[in-house]
Scaffold this active site. Structure first.
Site, PDB file in Angstrom:
ATOM      1  N   HIS A 143       0.805  -1.235   0.000  1.00  0.00           N
ATOM      2  CA  HIS A 143       0.000   0.000   0.000  1.00  0.00           C
ATOM      3  C   HIS A 143       0.835   1.280   0.000  1.00  0.00           C
ATOM      4  O   HIS A 143       0.309   2.341   0.324  1.00  0.00           O
ATOM      5  CB  HIS A 143      -0.954   0.051   1.208  1.00  0.00           C
ATOM      6  N   ASP A 191       0.988  -0.709  -8.592  1.00  0.00           N
ATOM      7  CA  ASP A 191       0.440  -0.750  -7.239  1.00  0.00           C
ATOM      8  C   ASP A 191      -0.567  -1.883  -7.065  1.00  0.00           C
ATOM      9  O   ASP A 191      -1.442  -2.079  -7.898  1.00  0.00           O
ATOM     10  CB  ASP A 191      -0.232   0.585  -6.912  1.00  0.00           C
ATOM     11  N   GLY A 192      -0.465  -2.602  -5.948  1.00  0.00           N
ATOM     12  CA  GLY A 192      -1.439  -3.653  -5.656  1.00  0.00           C
ATOM     13  C   GLY A 192      -2.810  -3.096  -5.344  1.00  0.00           C
ATOM     14  O   GLY A 192      -3.828  -3.720  -5.642  1.00  0.00           O
ATOM     15  N   HIS A 193      -2.856  -1.931  -4.747  1.00  0.00           N
ATOM     16  CA  HIS A 193      -4.130  -1.273  -4.446  1.00  0.00           C
ATOM     17  C   HIS A 193      -4.196   0.049  -5.197  1.00  0.00           C
ATOM     18  O   HIS A 193      -3.607   1.036  -4.777  1.00  0.00           O
ATOM     19  CB  HIS A 193      -4.282  -1.028  -2.947  1.00  0.00           C
ATOM     20  N   HIS A 253     -11.395  -7.208  -5.880  1.00  0.00           N
ATOM     21  CA  HIS A 253     -11.591  -6.357  -4.699  1.00  0.00           C
ATOM     22  C   HIS A 253     -12.307  -5.073  -5.129  1.00  0.00           C
ATOM     23  O   HIS A 253     -11.836  -4.343  -6.003  1.00  0.00           O
ATOM     24  CB  HIS A 253     -10.211  -6.052  -4.111  1.00  0.00           C
ATOM     25  N   GLU A 305     -13.248  -9.248  -0.016  1.00  0.00           N
ATOM     26  CA  GLU A 305     -13.956  -7.956  -0.149  1.00  0.00           C
ATOM     27  C   GLU A 305     -14.280  -7.693  -1.621  1.00  0.00           C
ATOM     28  O   GLU A 305     -14.095  -6.592  -2.137  1.00  0.00           O
ATOM     29  CB  GLU A 305     -13.088  -6.821   0.412  1.00  0.00           C
ATOM     30  N   GLU A 321     -18.735  -2.160   1.044  1.00  0.00           N
ATOM     31  CA  GLU A 321     -17.903  -1.292   1.886  1.00  0.00           C
ATOM     32  C   GLU A 321     -18.204   0.177   1.578  1.00  0.00           C
ATOM     33  O   GLU A 321     -18.422   0.552   0.423  1.00  0.00           O
ATOM     34  CB  GLU A 321     -16.425  -1.604   1.626  1.00  0.00           C
ATOM     35  N   CYS A 323     -16.216   2.600   1.536  1.00  0.00           N
ATOM     36  CA  CYS A 323     -15.201   3.105   0.598  1.00  0.00           C
ATOM     37  C   CYS A 323     -15.557   2.746  -0.848  1.00  0.00           C
ATOM     38  O   CYS A 323     -15.241   3.509  -1.767  1.00  0.00           O
ATOM     39  CB  CYS A 323     -13.823   2.541   0.917  1.00  0.00           C
ATOM     40  N   CYS A 389     -10.222   2.793   7.056  1.00  0.00           N
ATOM     41  CA  CYS A 389     -10.257   3.474   5.751  1.00  0.00           C
ATOM     42  C   CYS A 389     -11.548   4.254   5.549  1.00  0.00           C
ATOM     43  O   CYS A 389     -11.536   5.338   4.951  1.00  0.00           O
ATOM     44  CB  CYS A 389     -10.075   2.465   4.624  1.00  0.00           C
TER      45      CYS A 389
HETATM   46 ZN   LIG Z   1     -13.194   1.519   3.726  1.00  0.00          ZN
END
Ligand SMILES: [Zn+2]
Length: 622
Positions: A143, A191-193, A253, A305, A321, A323, A389
């Site tokens: 991250h 980037d992984g996320h 995800h 997720e 979620e 987010c 988050c």
């Molecule tokens: Zn979140």
């Protein structure tokens, strides 16, 4: 800074967009549901955020990195991003209205972030405090670039909203290091996320430095070649199954997928690479037609997720979620700017009023991470989570929610979301008076205008069965345009039918087959145990769909929030208790079915009166 208007998304003059955002300084919410949520966010939630970031050790991590204190780093590997999202919220709030208290919190935190930065521009408290050799070694789960993305977004928000470029200096130094490492240096991964893509395009827009846009393109273009998925997750979790430009399905995800989509859409706007837009429109169609909940929520599976298969939308196991709702709103806003099509504003509205707004309690003090559409009880909001988050993400979004109301084009002004507000766009000044979403009347008064005629475009939501503009019928699912040489005092009246209605699910969604949901205007409603007669179990309640729904007026225990009255049948199925399955020949009609009047409340307001059972989709007769 190269741009001159304030907002989270400010396309360059060359950008391929149909619509342009209105300068945020020209939009003021005047109460109403959204205005009240924004005020609570400013006066309660953001201040609590400061306390919780302190309590969780998130500020301390940066203090240790800055050499100001000692101790062990606490919290998740990505927790620096919680500070950055909170700083983004502070940027929007300080730009809107000065506050000594918020300014002091902001100045202290910005100074701390700057002090924690390494001489070469690197900034990540996990790496700096726990293991300096870890830098760029775990792109899948580390991250680092995700946190950098949130730092950049906060910095851009602060620079635009307040003119303070202290954080922007920190962010550009880090972005320059990332660019040297990932485009010109040894780092060949991505980037992984995802998150940094959307931030880098905005940093390009803010500074005029093309290398940031090119870095975003590089990071996007490296996906889909098997970089990830060698740990406990599969490549689809990381959106690494196929190259972005060829991908027409949205997978993996949920938050990762949606942040990536927002960034790719921005990249299209600034690069005119048509393959990117084609992929995004394909992915949006996949999401909107088969993979999103009635609330606009995204994410069917707690496992990873993740977004599920088409029509895999269980209400009780919904992950949704908060987010992901925010990321979906971000993406829909960008697609709206690029295309000018109302379907994106429609999904934005659905997500905003339902899947997003449910994420924070009415008092602004507690939060949902997941937002299911059915609870058998016990689903409570938390003051803060170890994975925090969502709360600061809510803060930054509510602090900038008014940026999503309107746009401009060479033709005039477009209103996409309705709220009581004052709005200035170029030479046009408008005042919008409405009790939306509780009432469907929206009065738009022209307060000022230039001499040339221009077009006022009003979105007619797809849910509106009846709509009129100045008494003339308006077709749902598009924009009604009124072109005039406007004079101060001119008024346009939009009427939308917000009477309660019943909604049926696509029969392919097996999990809610045989159920209906109550909606009213843009709001999804739900039934809560607390509103049932004493001793009645929500699981025994069936909606009598032959009896029309009616407005129930304000709910006494939920200040200012309007309920919907429905008729129900309560039948305690004694024969079924303690039996999962029965031979159908043993079944008889339920004994002693009783009529009951039911109250539905807006989904976003659930779990404010205890964590009892709740359902959006309810079985029905009639
Ligand atoms: Zn979140």
């Amino acid at each position: 800074m190269s741009d001159s208007i304030v907002g989270a998304v400010v396309p360059t003059a060359r950008a391929r967009v149909a619509l342009r955002p209105v300068d945020a300084r020209g939009v003021q919410l005047e109460g109403g549901l959204l205005g009240e949520r924004q005020r609570t966010n400013r006066e309660v939630t953001i201040l609590r955020g400061a306390e919780e970031l302190e309590r969780a050790g998130t500020f301390d991590n940066l203090r240790i990195a800055a050499g100001r204190t000692t101790g062990e780093r606490r919290g998740m590997v990505f927790s620096d991003s919680d500070v950055y999202k909170w700083l983004e919220a502070l940027g929007w709030e300080l730009g809107r209205e000065p506050s000594d208290e918020l300014a002091r919190l902001n100045a202290d935190a910005v100074e701390l972030v700057a002090a924690a930065q390494e001489p070469d521009g690197y900034l990540n408290s996990w790496c700096q405090v726990v293991d300096p050799a870890w830098r760029w070694s775990d792109l899948e789960q580390g991250h680092e670039l995700y946190c950098a993305g949130h730092l950049i977004q906060a910095a851009v928000a602060q620079a635009r909203a307040t003119g303070d470029t202290t954080l922007l200096t920190v962010a550009t130094r880090f972005a320059d290091l990332i660019d040297e490492s990932f485009r010109g240096g040894p780092q060949t991964g991505t980037d992984g996320h995802p998150e940094i893509e959307v931030a880098l395009v905005e940093l390009y827009r803010c500074t005029g430095e093309a290398r940031y846009r090119e870095l975003a393109d590089t990071l996007v273009s490296r996906r889909g070649f098997g970089l990830f998925g060698h740990d406990r997750f599969e490549p689809r979790y990381y959106q690494d199954v196929e190259p972005v430009r060829g991908s027409r399905s949205i997978v993996g995800h949920a938050v990762r997928a949606l942040y990536l989509a927002a960034g790719v859409t921005d990249l299209y706007a600034e690069s005119a690479d048509e393959q990117l837009l084609e992929a995004m429109l394909g992915q949006w169609d996949d999401l909107a037609s088969t993979k999103s909940y009635l609330t606009g929520g995204v994410g069917s599976r707690h496992v990873d997720e993740s977004i599920g298969d088409p029509y895999e939308l269980p209400p009780d196991r919904a992950y949704c979620e908060t987010c992901a709702a925010i990321a979906s709103i971000m993406w829909n806003w960008r697609l709206l700017l690029v295309t000018g099509e109302s379907r994106f504003a429609d999904l934005l509205e659905r997500t905003l009023y339902n899947g997003f707004l449910s994420g924070v309690s009415l008092d602004g003090r507690t939060f949902f991470y997941s937002n299911p559409l059915h609870s058998r009880g016990g689903h409570e909001r938390h003051a803060w989570n170890p994975v925090a988050c969502c709360p600061p993400n809510i803060m930054r979004f509510l602090a900038s929610v008014e940026q999503h109301l309107a746009t401009t084009s060479p033709d005039g002004v477009q209103l996409h979301q309705y709220a009581p507000a004052r709005l200035t766009a170029g030479s046009a000044a408008l005042r919008i008076e409405t009790a939306y979403p509780w009432k469907g009347t929206v009065e738009i008064e022209i307060v000022g205008s230039g001499e040339e005629p221009w077009t006022l475009s009003l979105r007619i939501p797809r849910w509106a069965r009846v709509a009129t503009v100045d008494g003339k019928p308006a077709a749902p699912g598009g924009y009604t345009e009124v072109t005039r040489r406007w004079r101060a005092g001119d008024r346009v009246v939009l009427e939308l039918d917000v009477s309660p209605r019943l909604t049926a699910p696509n029969p392919r969604i097996d999990a809610v087959r045989g159920c209906l949901a109550v909606e009213r205007g843009p709001l999804v409603y739900c039934f809560e145990e607390t509103d049932l007669p004493q001793g009645v179990d929500l699981a025994d309640v069936t909606l009598d769909a032959s009896v029309p729904l009616t407005d129930a007026g304000p709910v006494e225990s939920l200040a200012g929030i309007q309920g919907v009255a429905a008729a129900g049948i309560v039948a305690s199925l004694d024969g079924w208790q303690r039996a999962e399955y029965r031979d159908t020949r043993e079944l008889s009609s339920p004994e002693d079915p009783r009529q009951a009047s039911l109250l539905a409340v807006p989904y976003f307001a659930w779990a404010n009166r205890g964590a009892g059972a709740m359902r959006v989709w309810i079985p029905h007769t009639g």
